[in-house]
Design a protein around this motif. Structure first.
Motif, mmCIF file in Angstrom:
data_model
loop_
_atom_site.group_PDB
_atom_site.id
_atom_site.type_symbol
_atom_site.label_atom_id
_atom_site.label_comp_id
_atom_site.label_asym_id
_atom_site.label_seq_id
_atom_site.Cartn_x
_atom_site.Cartn_y
_atom_site.Cartn_z
ATOM 1 N N PRO B 320 0.818 -1.222 0.000
ATOM 2 C CA PRO B 320 0.000 0.000 0.000
ATOM 3 C C PRO B 320 0.849 1.269 0.000
ATOM 4 C CG PRO B 320 -0.718 -1.512 1.730
ATOM 5 C CD PRO B 320 0.506 -2.103 1.138
ATOM 6 N N ALA B 321 2.000 1.210 0.725
ATOM 7 C CA ALA B 321 2.834 2.401 0.847
ATOM 8 C C ALA B 321 3.300 2.896 -0.522
ATOM 9 C CB ALA B 321 4.039 2.106 1.729
ATOM 10 N N ARG B 322 3.492 1.983 -1.466
ATOM 11 C CA ARG B 322 3.955 2.380 -2.788
ATOM 12 C C ARG B 322 2.972 3.366 -3.408
ATOM 13 N NH1 ARG B 322 4.350 -0.419 -8.447
ATOM 14 N NH2 ARG B 322 4.095 1.525 -9.566
ATOM 15 N N TRP B 323 1.672 3.040 -3.306
ATOM 16 C CA TRP B 323 0.651 3.898 -3.926
ATOM 17 C C TRP B 323 0.510 5.202 -3.156
ATOM 18 C CZ3 TRP B 323 -0.500 2.190 -8.513
ATOM 19 C CH2 TRP B 323 -0.304 0.821 -8.780
ATOM 20 N N TYR B 324 0.624 5.095 -1.836
ATOM 21 C CA TYR B 324 0.496 6.303 -1.032
ATOM 22 C C TYR B 324 1.647 7.263 -1.290
ATOM 23 C CZ TYR B 324 0.291 9.372 2.996
ATOM 24 O OH TYR B 324 0.256 10.483 3.791
ATOM 25 N N SER B 326 3.557 7.451 -3.819
ATOM 26 C CA SER B 326 3.450 8.014 -5.165
ATOM 27 C C SER B 326 2.429 9.157 -5.194
ATOM 28 C CB SER B 326 3.084 6.892 -6.132
ATOM 29 O OG SER B 326 2.283 7.363 -7.166
ATOM 30 N N ALA B 327 1.303 8.952 -4.500
ATOM 31 C CA ALA B 327 0.278 10.009 -4.477
ATOM 32 C C ALA B 327 0.791 11.247 -3.747
ATOM 33 C CB ALA B 327 -0.991 9.489 -3.808
ATOM 34 N N VAL B 328 1.490 11.018 -2.615
ATOM 35 C CA VAL B 328 1.991 12.165 -1.852
ATOM 36 C C VAL B 328 3.022 12.947 -2.658
ATOM 37 C CG1 VAL B 328 3.266 12.867 0.199
ATOM 38 C CG2 VAL B 328 1.524 11.115 0.380
ATOM 39 N N LYS B 329 3.885 12.219 -3.383
ATOM 40 C CA LYS B 329 4.872 12.917 -4.222
ATOM 41 C C LYS B 329 4.173 13.772 -5.265
ATOM 42 C CE LYS B 329 8.689 9.646 -4.107
ATOM 43 N NZ LYS B 329 9.268 8.530 -4.869
ATOM 44 N N THR B 330 3.149 13.184 -5.882
ATOM 45 C CA THR B 330 2.440 13.911 -6.931
ATOM 46 C C THR B 330 1.805 15.180 -6.373
ATOM 47 O OG1 THR B 330 1.910 11.767 -7.869
ATOM 48 C CG2 THR B 330 0.747 13.660 -8.768
ATOM 49 N N ILE B 331 1.156 15.053 -5.213
ATOM 50 C CA ILE B 331 0.449 16.213 -4.666
ATOM 51 C C ILE B 331 1.420 17.201 -4.015
ATOM 52 C CG2 ILE B 331 -1.234 16.968 -2.949
ATOM 53 C CD1 ILE B 331 -2.624 14.249 -3.331
ATOM 54 N N MET B 332 2.309 16.657 -3.189
ATOM 55 C CA MET B 332 3.149 17.535 -2.369
ATOM 56 C C MET B 332 4.289 18.149 -3.157
ATOM 57 S SD MET B 332 4.369 16.395 1.363
ATOM 58 C CE MET B 332 5.181 17.619 2.375
ATOM 59 N N ILE B 333 4.985 17.355 -3.959
ATOM 60 C CA ILE B 333 6.176 17.844 -4.649
ATOM 61 C C ILE B 333 5.831 18.379 -6.034
ATOM 62 C CG2 ILE B 333 8.567 17.298 -5.246
ATOM 63 C CD1 ILE B 333 8.020 16.720 -2.299
ATOM 64 N N GLN B 334 5.047 17.602 -6.808
ATOM 65 C CA GLN B 334 4.737 18.057 -8.156
ATOM 66 C C GLN B 334 3.625 19.089 -8.168
ATOM 67 O OE1 GLN B 334 5.130 13.706 -9.698
ATOM 68 N NE2 GLN B 334 4.692 15.002 -11.457
ATOM 69 N N GLY B 335 2.880 19.165 -7.070
ATOM 70 C CA GLY B 335 1.860 20.204 -6.966
ATOM 71 C C GLY B 335 0.609 19.957 -7.779
ATOM 72 N N GLY B 337 -3.259 18.061 -8.413
ATOM 73 C CA GLY B 337 -4.461 17.871 -7.597
ATOM 74 C C GLY B 337 -4.895 16.420 -7.535
ATOM 75 N N ILE B 338 -6.069 16.230 -6.949
ATOM 76 C CA ILE B 338 -6.595 14.891 -6.705
ATOM 77 C C ILE B 338 -6.824 14.153 -8.024
ATOM 78 C CG2 ILE B 338 -9.077 15.489 -6.685
ATOM 79 C CD1 ILE B 338 -7.594 13.331 -3.981
ATOM 80 N N SER B 339 -7.095 14.895 -9.111
ATOM 81 C CA SER B 339 -7.391 14.241 -10.383
ATOM 82 C C SER B 339 -6.169 13.501 -10.928
ATOM 83 C CB SER B 339 -7.878 15.280 -11.397
ATOM 84 O OG SER B 339 -6.918 16.301 -11.497
ATOM 85 N N SER B 340 -4.981 13.869 -10.473
ATOM 86 C CA SER B 340 -3.784 13.197 -10.966
ATOM 87 C C SER B 340 -3.459 11.936 -10.184
ATOM 88 C CB SER B 340 -2.577 14.130 -10.897
ATOM 89 O OG SER B 340 -2.926 15.387 -11.355
ATOM 90 N N VAL B 341 -4.152 11.723 -9.041
ATOM 91 C CA VAL B 341 -3.827 10.549 -8.237
ATOM 92 C C VAL B 341 -5.041 9.617 -8.130
ATOM 93 C CG1 VAL B 341 -2.004 11.632 -6.907
ATOM 94 C CG2 VAL B 341 -4.349 11.793 -6.099
ATOM 95 N N LEU B 342 -5.942 9.703 -9.119
ATOM 96 C CA LEU B 342 -7.145 8.869 -9.063
ATOM 97 C C LEU B 342 -6.801 7.386 -9.026
ATOM 98 C CD1 LEU B 342 -9.642 10.732 -11.398
ATOM 99 C CD2 LEU B 342 -9.596 10.595 -8.902
ATOM 100 N N LYS B 343 -5.773 7.011 -9.765
ATOM 101 C CA LYS B 343 -5.389 5.602 -9.803
ATOM 102 C C LYS B 343 -4.985 5.143 -8.395
ATOM 103 C CE LYS B 343 -2.235 2.402 -12.071
ATOM 104 N NZ LYS B 343 -0.904 2.346 -12.698
ATOM 105 N N GLU B 344 -4.137 5.939 -7.733
ATOM 106 C CA GLU B 344 -3.675 5.590 -6.388
ATOM 107 C C GLU B 344 -4.853 5.508 -5.424
ATOM 108 O OE1 GLU B 344 -2.126 7.669 -8.371
ATOM 109 O OE2 GLU B 344 0.052 7.339 -8.256
#
Lengths: 270, 368
Positions: B320-324, B326-335, B337-344
């Motif tokens: 599970p941590a892999r998906w989490y 990845s989602a946190v990197k996308t939101i926190m670092i890449q900036g 939104g939620i639409s980019s982490v729908l898969k996760e």
């Protein structure tokens, strides 16, 4: 706060084996050919008995004779392989939830929460059995006076001596006024005087109409029961009042009765 | 409802009265995030630099002087041949060697183009990146100066070469990584132990003969750890934003949502472990070995998943941590939104449903 007066000198010891008249011959526990197998091993082998309302029913047997397994089936902790059991009017196999609501249970492992205070344990179990805050508060006050526990009320249970813990555990097991209470070797590890004090609580419970089903391997406790069953190798070998059993086996005390029967055991304690 | 509330209160008592464990649970994320923070963010200050220049001319001297005068670097050695570079690193005399190509200033003046090579000791990859980045900036600013004084476009190209660790793994991933690890540790390990403890102490028997519903037992076990984990999430966020200066580039609400979902998955995982084990020790070992190691190694926290053998990539899919992370990197670092982490979000939701269903099925109502 209203003070509740409670007579502490109640529940005098009754004559051994002599039952008061039971007006109501209601059966609270009925076991018919109750059997439990684990693979090829038959832990409990077709046992049948009946326990009446307000009775103290002693369940004796050497270690490994099947007492705990039989008791667990009656409480709904373990499912029987065959046979039938009715507790408090409900079938143990098809109505376990109704059985659970009407029984109390105290296990041989001391089983209250050591990191909770005395009153918190009472409150928790009262809550689990669906009592209202009002009822819990009233009964807790009553109980503290009865047990002479007012000073211990705010202490963590882990800090109490074993005899106190056992009394408290029993009081908690009957706190919700169950129809029957199951006690699995409730007085393990304490001296005869403490055991006797514990039994005063048991008599008090029966005076309030609670039926007591108790396993033990202390023979002095067996003498306190109204009727006693002795299990050997998963079967009930004898069932009667202590007085009748002693007569039947021409024994001075219950210990001799027990020794005669237990000698038949082929099963080695595991 | 009364049942549930009494039981939740009891669970809070268990946690609040066990001071040692509670201190560990609250301090662990703080200590970890600080340790990881200082291990991975290297402040560049007075780093030792060696210079290899074959000619002594105005341009080279000017650049060396600019580097030396910055607070980041100290030029500690001037060397004269390529052979000496190895020795410099081996004896740890410098962390960075700046090599000016032969005829540097002539090339610059005649062709408008010259090369500088930066050789960094990348045993500490993050530090090495910082060094080369800073030097490149200093050179770029000198280039600007030159452009200002003449019309000819001068171009100095720094060529960066990493020694010892060319792939540059694990740059600033640690905040998502630590989040992923701490949440899992606290949720899964502590929940699993909390239920097994009742089995060991014998209190589980009392609960099983009571009319307490299994779902209530489970919910009340989860509640305090959910609160505690949410608190830890807040602590990690505050520390990373204000102490480590890792900003939340994307939507903070999305981050909270994904985190709460992940906490739930971890709690469900702990429940599953607790239904399968019968002693606290076994629960500890399973959550320790069975969860910690995959999370550390297969979640992308330390090693990039793309570089793993295919089989390990498949295994990482069920962590599970892999998906989490990845989602946190996308939101926190890449900036994003939620639409980019729908898969996760979808994967984590699916996992939580499966885990809760299985643990409820496996939760033994009877003692056998």
């Amino acid at each position: 706060m209203k003070l509740i007066f409670f007579t502490c000198q109640n529940s005098p010891f009754r004559g051994l084996g002599g039952r008061d008249t039971i007006n109501n011959m209601e059966k609270v526990i009925v076991a018919e050919s109750l059997t439990k197998r684990f693979g090829h091993f038959t832990a409990v082998d077709h046992i049948s008995f009946e326990v009446e309302k307000g009775e103290i029913f002693g369940f004796l047997g050497a270690n490994g004779a099947g007492k705990t397994t039989a008791m667990r089936m009656l409480c709904g902790l373990s499912k029987q392989t065959s046979g039938k059991g009715v507790v408090a009017g409900f079938d143990i196999a098809s109505q376990p939830e109704l059985v659970k609501r009407n029984i109390g249970y105290m296990s041989q492992k001391f089983s209250l929460y050591g990191d909770l205070k005395v009153w918190e344990n009472i409150e928790l179990f009262g809550g689990i059995y669906g009592m209202t805050d009002e009822q819990i508060k009233l009964k807790t006050d009553e109980l503290m006076i009865k047990l002479n526990f007012e000073e211990e009320r705010n202490k963590l249970v882990s800090s109490l001596p074993l005899g106190f813990k056992q009394k408290l555990a029993f009081s908690v097991a009957i706190f919700h006024n169950p129809r029957v209470v199951f006690l699995d070797e409730p007085t393990g590890g304490v001296d005869p005087i403490t055991r006797r004090k514990f039994w005063e609580l048991i008599y008090d419970a029966t005076a309030h109409g609670i039926t007591v089903f108790v396993t033990t391997h202390y023979m002095d406790e067996a003498e306190y029961c109204d009727r006693v069953s002795i299990m050997v190798d998963g079967r009930i070998e004898a069932l009667d009042s202590p007085a009748n059993l002693k007569k039947q086996y021409q024994a001075k005390n219950m210990d001799e009765v027990f020794q005669q029967l237990a000698r038949k055991a082929k099963r080695v304690d595991s | 409802m009364k049942q549930l509330l009494s039981f939740i209160r009891k669970e809070f008592h268990h946690i609040l009265r066990d001071r040692t464990t509670m201190m560990i649970l609250i301090l662990m994320p703080i200590i970890q995030i600080i340790l990881f923070g200082f291990a991975l963010t290297t402040e560049v200050k007075n780093t030792k630099v060696a210079v290899l220049a074959t000619t002594d001319d105005e341009v080279t001297n000017r650049i060396i002087e600019k580097i030396n005068s910055s607070s980041y670097f100290d030029v500690v050695a001037n060397i004269h041949s390529n052979d000496e570079i190895q020795a410099i690193f081996r004896d740890a005399k410098a962390k960075l060697v700046i090599v000016f190509e032969d005829h540097f200033s002539e090339n610059l003046r005649h062709n408008g183009k010259a090369h500088i090579q930066l050789i960094a000791d990348a045993t500490d990859p993050n530090a090495a990146t910082s060094f080369t980045f800073y030097v490149s900036n200093i050179i770029a600013s000198y280039q600007q100066e030159l452009m200002g004084t003449t019309k000819n476009p001068y171009q100095i190209t720094p060529e960066v070469k990493m020694l010892y660790n060319p792939q540059m793994v694990g740059a600033f991933n640690f905040v998502p990584g630590v989040l992923g690890m701490i949440m899992l540790l606290i949720c899964a390990m502590m929940t699993s132990i909390a239920i097994v403890r009742e089995k060991e102490m014998g209190t589980m028997e009392i609960l099983l003969v009571s009319p307490m519903k299994p779902i209530y037992t489970i919910l009340s076990k989860i509640t305090p750890y959910f609160v505690l984990s949410a608190f830890n999430f807040a602590t990690i966020m505050l520390l990373s934003v204000f102490v480590l200066k890792v900003p939340v580039a994307g939507s903070f609400l999305s981050l909270v949502f994904v985190s709460l979902l992940y906490i739930f998955v971890s709690l469900a995982l702990g429940l599953l472990i607790s239904t399968l084990t019968s002693s606290q020790l076994a629960a500890m070992l399973i959550s320790g070995m069975g969860l910690m190691i995959p999370v550390m190694l297969l979640s992308g926290m330390i090693f990039p998943i793309e570089n793993m053998p295919v089989i390990l990539q498949w295994i990482s899919d069920i962590v599970p941590a892999r998906w989490y992370i990845s989602a946190v990197k996308t939101i926190m670092i890449q900036g994003l939104g939620i639409s980019s982490v729908l898969k996760e979000v979808a994967v984590l939701s699916f996992m939580s449903i499966v885990l809760v269903t299985v643990s409820l099925k496996k939760f033994k109502v009877r003692l056998e």
